[in-house]
Design an enzyme around this catalytic site. Structure first.
Site, PDB file in Angstrom:
ATOM      1  N   CYS A  70       0.791  -1.235   0.000  1.00 51.19           N
ATOM      2  CA  CYS A  70       0.000   0.000   0.000  1.00 51.19           C
ATOM      3  C   CYS A  70       0.818   1.278   0.000  1.00 51.19           C
ATOM      4  O   CYS A  70       0.501   2.222  -0.724  1.00 51.19           O
ATOM      5  CB  CYS A  70      -0.994   0.007   1.160  1.00 51.19           C
ATOM      6  SG  CYS A  70      -0.254   0.131   2.819  1.00 51.19           S
ATOM      7  N   HIS A 109      -2.677   1.102   7.293  1.00 51.49           N
ATOM      8  CA  HIS A 109      -2.901   1.000   5.842  1.00 51.49           C
ATOM      9  C   HIS A 109      -3.047   2.387   5.223  1.00 51.49           C
ATOM     10  O   HIS A 109      -3.775   3.240   5.744  1.00 51.49           O
ATOM     11  CB  HIS A 109      -4.152   0.173   5.554  1.00 51.49           C
ATOM     12  CG  HIS A 109      -4.513   0.149   4.099  1.00 51.49           C
ATOM     13  ND1 HIS A 109      -3.716  -0.454   3.152  1.00 51.49           N
ATOM     14  CD2 HIS A 109      -5.580   0.678   3.425  1.00 51.49           C
ATOM     15  CE1 HIS A 109      -4.274  -0.306   1.952  1.00 51.49           C
ATOM     16  NE2 HIS A 109      -5.396   0.376   2.092  1.00 51.49           N
ATOM     17  N   ASP A 124      -7.991   3.622  -3.631  1.00 42.83           N
ATOM     18  CA  ASP A 124      -7.032   2.740  -2.973  1.00 42.83           C
ATOM     19  C   ASP A 124      -6.577   1.697  -3.988  1.00 42.83           C
ATOM     20  O   ASP A 124      -7.328   0.783  -4.323  1.00 42.83           O
ATOM     21  CB  ASP A 124      -7.687   2.076  -1.759  1.00 42.83           C
ATOM     22  CG  ASP A 124      -6.715   1.219  -0.960  1.00 42.83           C
ATOM     23  OD1 ASP A 124      -5.562   1.052  -1.399  1.00 42.83           O
ATOM     24  OD2 ASP A 124      -7.116   0.716   0.110  1.00 42.83           O
TER      25      ASP A 124
END
Length: 275
Positions: A70, A109, A124
């Protein structure tokens, strides 16, 4: 991001559409990014550094043709969007996917929020097998249908939850608020998830990618193929060579040479436990 960097990125993901700060461009970039740059944690799994500088991320994900998790994926995408004039805010979320309700999780995250014509969108490109392949409206409480599954955002007193519909029902992916984060925050998070012995990314090999109508995922020896939220099939790989071939065929990852030795040790350990 430089013009050369942007040009290399667009070539990497095969994007040939408009480059204006609007929803069609955003949607096109998200779709191409999630099908072109795989989610993977090979560096952390091999005990190699995961560098987050803009140059390092560009070299690894774009120039070298690798993938990342991420912090790398969303940092790269954020830089691309900002170079095109999008208004982007970086956030942090507490992962809840596969986590029992009583277990606490850190806000580790990275995700992005974009504002277009006073409408906020969750973006995302770095959440593995359930990565949204389209922008999601933050203000909508309806089911949001994408080409690779259905999502739903709920909100209570400024705290949001993103859920994904699986064949077994709705599963919460993560929780977050709208407090902006700085790159220094992600540096601390990244150090933990890439080095701590309890981190899932240190203990396991993980890869994921969207390909056409399917999602592929690899976790250690288990290769799975999904359509939407439904598991279609699963295969147990039996040798390091099969894992490396799977990474190349299904995730477009040319694995570093050092991966073979780490995989061989993992397979030997599995055999010893089975015995």
């Amino acid at each position: 991001m430089t013009e050369l960097g942007l040009s290399r990125y667009l070539q990497r993901i095969g994007y040939q559409g408009a480059l204006t700060a609007d929803l069609p461009t955003l949607s096109g970039l998200v779709a191409r990014h999630t099908q072109s740059i795989p989610f993977e944690n090979l560096n952390a799994f091999m005990s190699l550094p995961v560098e987050l500088s803009a140059d390092s991320v560009m070299d690894k994900l774009v120039v070298e043709g690798r993938g990342g998790y991420c912090y790398e994926q969303n940092a790269l995408f954020r830089d691309v969007l900002m170079s095109l004039g999008f208004e982007v805010t970086s956030l942090a979320a507490r992962v809840r996917w596969g986590v029992p309700p009583e277990v606490q999780t850190p806000a580790s995250h990275m995700l992005l929020i974009l504002t277009l014509s006073d409408v906020k969108y969750l973006v995302d490109v770095g959440f593995g097998v359930t990565t949204p392949s389209a922008p999601l409206r933050l203000d909508s409480r309806d089911v949001q249908v994408t080409a690779h599954g259905n999502y739903k955002i709920t909100e209570e007193q400024g705290y949001y939850e993103l859920a994904f519909e699986q064949s077994s029902g709705w599963q919460t992916l993560y929780q977050f608020n709208l407090e902006p984060k700085q790159d220094a925050d992600y540096k601390v998070f990244n150090w933990y998830v890439s080095t701590h012995p309890d981190s899932v990314f240190v203990r396991n090999l993980v890869a994921a990618r969207i390909a056409g109508q399917y999602r592929y995922t690899l976790r250690n020896r288990e290769f799975k193929r999904y359509q939407g939220g439904e598991l279609l099939d699963a295969t147990t790989l039996t040798t390091p060579e099969q894992v490396i071939a799977c990474l190349r065929k299904h995730f477009n990852i040319n694995a570093p040479v050092a991966l073979y030795g780490v995989l061989a040790a993992m397979f030997d350990d599995s055999l010893a436990k089975a015995g």
